[in-house]
Design a protein around this motif. Structure first.
Motif, PDB file in Angstrom:
ATOM      1  N   HIS A   1       0.826  -1.204   0.000  1.00 56.16           N
ATOM      2  CA  HIS A   1       0.000   0.000   0.000  1.00 56.16           C
ATOM      3  C   HIS A   1       0.865   1.260   0.000  1.00 56.16           C
ATOM      4  O   HIS A   1       0.560   2.243  -0.698  1.00 56.16           O
ATOM      5  CB  HIS A   1      -0.904   0.011   1.240  1.00 56.16           C
ATOM      6  CG  HIS A   1      -2.019  -0.972   1.188  1.00 56.16           C
ATOM      7  ND1 HIS A   1      -1.821  -2.327   1.284  1.00 56.16           N
ATOM      8  CD2 HIS A   1      -3.361  -0.797   1.061  1.00 56.16           C
ATOM      9  CE1 HIS A   1      -2.985  -2.954   1.221  1.00 56.16           C
ATOM     10  NE2 HIS A   1      -3.939  -2.050   1.074  1.00 56.16           N
TER      11      HIS A   1
ATOM     12  N   TYR B   1     -11.285  -3.070  -0.700  1.00 65.72           N
ATOM     13  CA  TYR B   1     -10.310  -2.207  -0.028  1.00 65.72           C
ATOM     14  C   TYR B   1     -10.090  -2.579   1.435  1.00 65.72           C
ATOM     15  O   TYR B   1      -9.697  -1.738   2.247  1.00 65.72           O
ATOM     16  CB  TYR B   1     -10.736  -0.734  -0.122  1.00 65.72           C
ATOM     17  CG  TYR B   1     -10.993  -0.267  -1.520  1.00 65.72           C
ATOM     18  CD1 TYR B   1      -9.955  -0.058  -2.405  1.00 65.72           C
ATOM     19  CD2 TYR B   1     -12.299  -0.050  -1.970  1.00 65.72           C
ATOM     20  CE1 TYR B   1     -10.184   0.358  -3.712  1.00 65.72           C
ATOM     21  CE2 TYR B   1     -12.535   0.371  -3.273  1.00 65.72           C
ATOM     22  CZ  TYR B   1     -11.474   0.569  -4.135  1.00 65.72           C
ATOM     23  OH  TYR B   1     -11.718   0.989  -5.434  1.00 65.72           O
TER      24      TYR B   1
ATOM     25  N   THR C   1      -6.866   2.337   4.760  1.00 65.30           N
ATOM     26  CA  THR C   1      -7.121   2.175   3.329  1.00 65.30           C
ATOM     27  C   THR C   1      -8.438   2.820   2.925  1.00 65.30           C
ATOM     28  O   THR C   1      -8.518   3.534   1.912  1.00 65.30           O
ATOM     29  CB  THR C   1      -7.119   0.689   2.965  1.00 65.30           C
ATOM     30  OG1 THR C   1      -5.876   0.096   3.352  1.00 65.30           O
ATOM     31  CG2 THR C   1      -7.315   0.495   1.480  1.00 65.30           C
TER      32      THR C   1
END
Length: 259
Positions: A73, A156, A187
């Protein structure tokens, strides 16, 4: 990181942006960049170290981690921030090019020469297109990265437990992700801010196009009014001249003697 240079770049972008662009820049700086630097890097700092699988088979943990986390990420967000801020820097470079061109123009012809760009930062001509394309590019980059995140991490979010059966794992093994709830919250937060930035970019692009269309309509209506007034005056002058000649034709003296 040199925050002085970054502050100068932000001030330049903010100077040549509209009100929607300033809001977009504030969201990117506060809710994306600062969150990334201050919190997100620490949250994902132990993602590989604390990824545990219930096996001692050499290489199994690394293979499973690479399968479920093909790109971190943090690295995706860093690439996204770089790509989404580059178009704003292009606008600054275009304004700097205009200023340099205006300076060369004045040095060649003196201060009395006509200015090429009286206001280099005014969004007209090529700068208007550069600014509009930068908005479209920023929105497109955010949309592409939202799709990439969705493809890599469904909804997600991160699961607490993943099952892996890739070689060299001897069988189906259970792997546990470090702090999945906290990472899912971060996120989702970044996804929401990205969606807001996309909406702001589209609103700003619509505002620019609408403003330009309104100015073009005003200019065309002003030209048509001037043409109609000029036509009316040109038709009125011959009529007045003809009327005067009819009242007093040449060679016909007045019947009343002059005093």
């Amino acid at each position: 990181m040199n925050w002085g240079v970054f502050e100068g770049l932000l001030s330049g972008v903010n100077k040549y942006s509209t009100a929607f662009g300033r809001i977009w820049l504030s969201l990117v700086f506060i809710f994306r960049l600062l969150v990334y630097v201050v919190a997100a890097e620490r949250v994902w700092s132990d993602d590989h170290k604390d990824f545990d699988c219930n096996t001692r088979q050499p290489g199994c943990t690394n293979v499973c981690y690479d399968h479920f986390f093909p790109v971190s990420h943090i690295r995706l967000w860093a690439l996204q921030l770089i790509l989404v801020t580059c178009p704003s820097l292009l606008v600054i470079m275009h304004v700097a090019y205009r200023k340099a061109k205006e300076q060369r123009h004045r040095s060649a012809g003196g201060d009395d020469r006509h200015c090429m760009y009286p206001n280099p930062g005014k969004k007209r001509g090529g700068l208007w297109w550069t600014y509009l394309l930068s908005l479209v590019f920023k929105a497109g980059v955010d949309v592409v990265f939202l799709y990439i995140f969705y493809r890599f991490y469904r909804n997600y979010t991160l699961p607490r437990l993943v099952k892996c059966e890739l070689p060299p794992c001897p069988n189906v093994v259970d792997c546990f992700i470090s702090r999945p709830t906290e990472k899912s919250i971060f996120t989702l937060f970044m996804v929401v801010i990205t969606c807001v930035c996309i909406v702001l970019s589209l609103i700003e692009a619509t505002y620019l196009i609408g403003k330009r269309c309104h100015e073009c309509l005003q200019a065309s209506s002003g030209d048509s009014c001037r043409h109609s007034q000029d036509g009316a005056l040109s038709h009125a002058e011959p009529a007045d001249t003809g009327g005067t000649d009819a009242l007093e034709p040449p060679g016909n003296p007045s019947p009343y003697p002059l005093p």
